[in-house]
Design a protein around this motif. Structure first.
Motif, mmCIF file in Angstrom:
data_model
loop_
_atom_site.group_PDB
_atom_site.id
_atom_site.type_symbol
_atom_site.label_atom_id
_atom_site.label_comp_id
_atom_site.label_asym_id
_atom_site.label_seq_id
_atom_site.Cartn_x
_atom_site.Cartn_y
_atom_site.Cartn_z
ATOM 1 N N MET A 189 0.823 -1.221 0.000
ATOM 2 C CA MET A 189 0.000 0.000 0.000
ATOM 3 C C MET A 189 0.852 1.264 0.000
ATOM 4 S SD MET A 189 -3.029 -0.901 2.756
ATOM 5 C CE MET A 189 -3.199 0.810 3.165
ATOM 6 N N PHE A 190 1.941 1.229 0.765
ATOM 7 C CA PHE A 190 2.737 2.435 0.984
ATOM 8 C C PHE A 190 4.012 2.504 0.149
ATOM 9 C CE2 PHE A 190 0.940 2.475 5.540
ATOM 10 C CZ PHE A 190 -0.197 3.118 5.114
ATOM 11 N N GLY A 191 4.431 1.384 -0.410
ATOM 12 C CA GLY A 191 5.684 1.376 -1.152
ATOM 13 C C GLY A 191 6.885 1.170 -0.253
ATOM 14 N N LEU A 192 6.653 0.513 0.875
ATOM 15 C CA LEU A 192 7.732 0.205 1.820
ATOM 16 C C LEU A 192 7.922 -1.308 1.873
ATOM 17 C CD1 LEU A 192 6.625 2.598 4.690
ATOM 18 C CD2 LEU A 192 8.725 2.807 3.351
ATOM 19 N N PRO A 193 9.148 -1.791 1.804
ATOM 20 C CA PRO A 193 9.348 -3.239 1.844
ATOM 21 C C PRO A 193 9.017 -3.814 3.230
ATOM 22 C CG PRO A 193 11.451 -2.087 1.636
ATOM 23 C CD PRO A 193 10.375 -1.053 1.597
ATOM 24 N N ALA A 194 8.422 -5.004 3.225
ATOM 25 C CA ALA A 194 8.109 -5.693 4.483
ATOM 26 C C ALA A 194 9.387 -5.925 5.279
ATOM 27 C CB ALA A 194 7.396 -7.009 4.203
ATOM 28 N N ALA A 195 10.497 -6.148 4.586
ATOM 29 C CA ALA A 195 11.779 -6.376 5.274
ATOM 30 C C ALA A 195 12.225 -5.134 6.048
ATOM 31 C CB ALA A 195 12.850 -6.766 4.264
ATOM 32 N N PHE A 196 11.694 -3.994 5.714
ATOM 33 C CA PHE A 196 11.962 -2.751 6.451
ATOM 34 C C PHE A 196 10.952 -2.592 7.588
ATOM 35 C CE2 PHE A 196 10.967 1.832 6.917
ATOM 36 C CZ PHE A 196 12.196 2.284 7.385
ATOM 37 N N LEU A 197 9.683 -2.884 7.307
ATOM 38 C CA LEU A 197 8.623 -2.654 8.285
ATOM 39 C C LEU A 197 8.696 -3.595 9.484
ATOM 40 C CD1 LEU A 197 5.574 -1.953 5.963
ATOM 41 C CD2 LEU A 197 6.851 -0.318 7.346
ATOM 42 N N VAL A 198 9.138 -4.827 9.297
ATOM 43 C CA VAL A 198 9.167 -5.792 10.406
ATOM 44 C C VAL A 198 10.152 -5.357 11.496
ATOM 45 C CG1 VAL A 198 9.738 -8.171 11.058
ATOM 46 C CG2 VAL A 198 8.249 -7.721 9.094
ATOM 47 N N PRO A 199 11.412 -5.043 11.186
ATOM 48 C CA PRO A 199 12.300 -4.594 12.273
ATOM 49 C C PRO A 199 11.878 -3.246 12.865
ATOM 50 C CG PRO A 199 13.486 -4.607 10.171
ATOM 51 C CD PRO A 199 12.149 -5.218 9.936
ATOM 52 N N VAL A 200 11.314 -2.369 12.032
ATOM 53 C CA VAL A 200 10.814 -1.092 12.548
ATOM 54 C C VAL A 200 9.654 -1.361 13.507
ATOM 55 C CG1 VAL A 200 9.655 1.071 11.945
ATOM 56 C CG2 VAL A 200 11.631 0.313 10.624
ATOM 57 N N GLY A 201 8.785 -2.282 13.142
ATOM 58 C CA GLY A 201 7.673 -2.645 14.017
ATOM 59 C C GLY A 201 8.155 -3.215 15.346
ATOM 60 N N ALA A 202 9.156 -4.072 15.299
ATOM 61 C CA ALA A 202 9.709 -4.645 16.533
ATOM 62 C C ALA A 202 10.321 -3.551 17.405
ATOM 63 C CB ALA A 202 10.747 -5.712 16.194
ATOM 64 N N PHE A 203 11.039 -2.633 16.775
ATOM 65 C CA PHE A 203 11.601 -1.511 17.536
ATOM 66 C C PHE A 203 10.494 -0.698 18.194
ATOM 67 C CE2 PHE A 203 12.277 3.074 17.535
ATOM 68 C CZ PHE A 203 13.278 3.169 18.488
ATOM 69 N N LEU A 204 9.442 -0.404 17.445
ATOM 70 C CA LEU A 204 8.361 0.429 17.981
ATOM 71 C C LEU A 204 7.650 -0.238 19.156
ATOM 72 C CD1 LEU A 204 6.842 1.903 14.702
ATOM 73 C CD2 LEU A 204 8.105 3.142 16.476
ATOM 74 N N VAL A 205 7.463 -1.540 19.093
ATOM 75 C CA VAL A 205 6.836 -2.251 20.215
ATOM 76 C C VAL A 205 7.732 -2.166 21.451
ATOM 77 C CG1 VAL A 205 6.108 -4.529 21.044
ATOM 78 C CG2 VAL A 205 5.417 -3.748 18.764
ATOM 79 N N ALA A 206 9.032 -2.387 21.274
ATOM 80 C CA ALA A 206 9.968 -2.293 22.405
ATOM 81 C C ALA A 206 10.029 -0.859 22.934
ATOM 82 C CB ALA A 206 11.355 -2.766 21.975
ATOM 83 N N PHE A 207 10.031 0.110 22.048
ATOM 84 C CA PHE A 207 10.059 1.526 22.433
ATOM 85 C C PHE A 207 8.814 1.878 23.236
ATOM 86 C CE2 PHE A 207 9.561 6.136 21.176
ATOM 87 C CZ PHE A 207 10.691 6.604 21.825
ATOM 88 N N ALA A 208 7.654 1.387 22.773
ATOM 89 C CA ALA A 208 6.398 1.640 23.473
ATOM 90 C C ALA A 208 6.426 1.059 24.882
ATOM 91 C CB ALA A 208 5.226 1.057 22.683
ATOM 92 N N ALA A 209 6.953 -0.143 25.015
ATOM 93 C CA ALA A 209 7.051 -0.763 26.344
ATOM 94 C C ALA A 209 7.950 0.068 27.253
ATOM 95 C CB ALA A 209 7.583 -2.192 26.211
ATOM 96 N N THR A 210 9.025 0.584 26.710
ATOM 97 C CA THR A 210 9.934 1.430 27.485
ATOM 98 C C THR A 210 9.241 2.713 27.928
ATOM 99 O OG1 THR A 210 11.831 0.543 26.291
ATOM 100 C CG2 THR A 210 12.159 2.643 27.432
ATOM 101 N N LEU A 211 8.481 3.313 27.031
ATOM 102 C CA LEU A 211 7.756 4.539 27.364
ATOM 103 C C LEU A 211 6.738 4.295 28.471
ATOM 104 C CD1 LEU A 211 7.160 5.907 23.763
ATOM 105 C CD2 LEU A 211 8.700 6.871 25.475
ATOM 106 N N LEU A 212 6.014 3.195 28.390
ATOM 107 C CA LEU A 212 5.040 2.872 29.434
ATOM 108 C C LEU A 212 5.728 2.638 30.773
ATOM 109 C CD1 LEU A 212 2.518 0.561 27.562
ATOM 110 C CD2 LEU A 212 2.141 2.901 28.385
ATOM 111 N N TYR A 213 6.872 1.981 30.725
ATOM 112 C CA TYR A 213 7.644 1.762 31.947
ATOM 113 C C TYR A 213 8.060 3.098 32.563
ATOM 114 C CZ TYR A 213 11.513 0.473 34.990
ATOM 115 O OH TYR A 213 12.356 0.351 36.073
ATOM 116 N N LEU A 214 8.601 3.994 31.737
ATOM 117 C CA LEU A 214 9.036 5.310 32.238
ATOM 118 C C LEU A 214 7.863 6.097 32.816
ATOM 119 C CD1 LEU A 214 11.461 6.525 29.422
ATOM 120 C CD2 LEU A 214 12.065 5.832 31.742
ATOM 121 N N ALA A 215 6.742 6.093 32.115
ATOM 122 C CA ALA A 215 5.577 6.861 32.550
ATOM 123 C C ALA A 215 5.001 6.315 33.845
ATOM 124 C CB ALA A 215 4.502 6.855 31.467
ATOM 125 N N GLY A 216 5.181 5.039 34.099
ATOM 126 C CA GLY A 216 4.619 4.419 35.293
ATOM 127 C C GLY A 216 5.509 4.452 36.514
#
Length: 139
Positions: free
Chosen positions: A49-76
């Protein structure tokens, strides 16, 4: 009372002051985590849909999930570490700059929808960073 730790010093602020920073961190976590989960779940669909390779989106997605967990930890945490929030803001600024570079340098053959998505998410990340900065200043 919300508290902010600055290495060796702790500054206590009122609930209202700490609420903005925690709100900004939680909103960033929600946005980052949602994007990350979607990237991981439907990388191939988003890629086409966007013109981005899945091989790029998968590691970016994994980073974002880990980043989100870190943010929730900091906020809590009872005491929000100032250096950690600054590190979060640096990562966010790097994300915005990388998004601009992706568009300018033409890293990928983005579809119109892809370019719009990159611009929109960079604007949202910049907004989160502004809120985090304001929250850090108040706390």
């Amino acid at each position: 009372m919300a508290a902010i730790a600055d290495g060796s010093t702790t500054a206590a602020g009122s609930n209202a002051e700490g609420k903005l920073l925690r709100f900004a961190l939680k909103q960033d976590a929600i946005g980052s985590g949602a994007n990350g989960l979607v990237f991981l779940a439907v990388a191939a669909i988003f890629g086409s849909m966007f013109g981005l390779p899945a091989a790029f989106l998968v590691p970016v997605g994994a980073f974002l999930v880990a980043f989100a967990a870190t943010l929730l930890y900091l906020a809590g945490r009872p005491v929000v570490n100032r250096a950690a929030v600054i590190a979060v803001m640096v990562v966010n600024v790097a994300w915005v700059l990388a998004s601009a570079e992706m568009l300018i340098a033409g890293w990928f053959p983005l579809a119109g929808l892809g370019a719009a998505f990159v611009i929109a998410q960079a604007a949202v990340v910049a907004g989160f960073t502004g809120l985090q900065f304001a929250g850090l200043r108040k706390a």
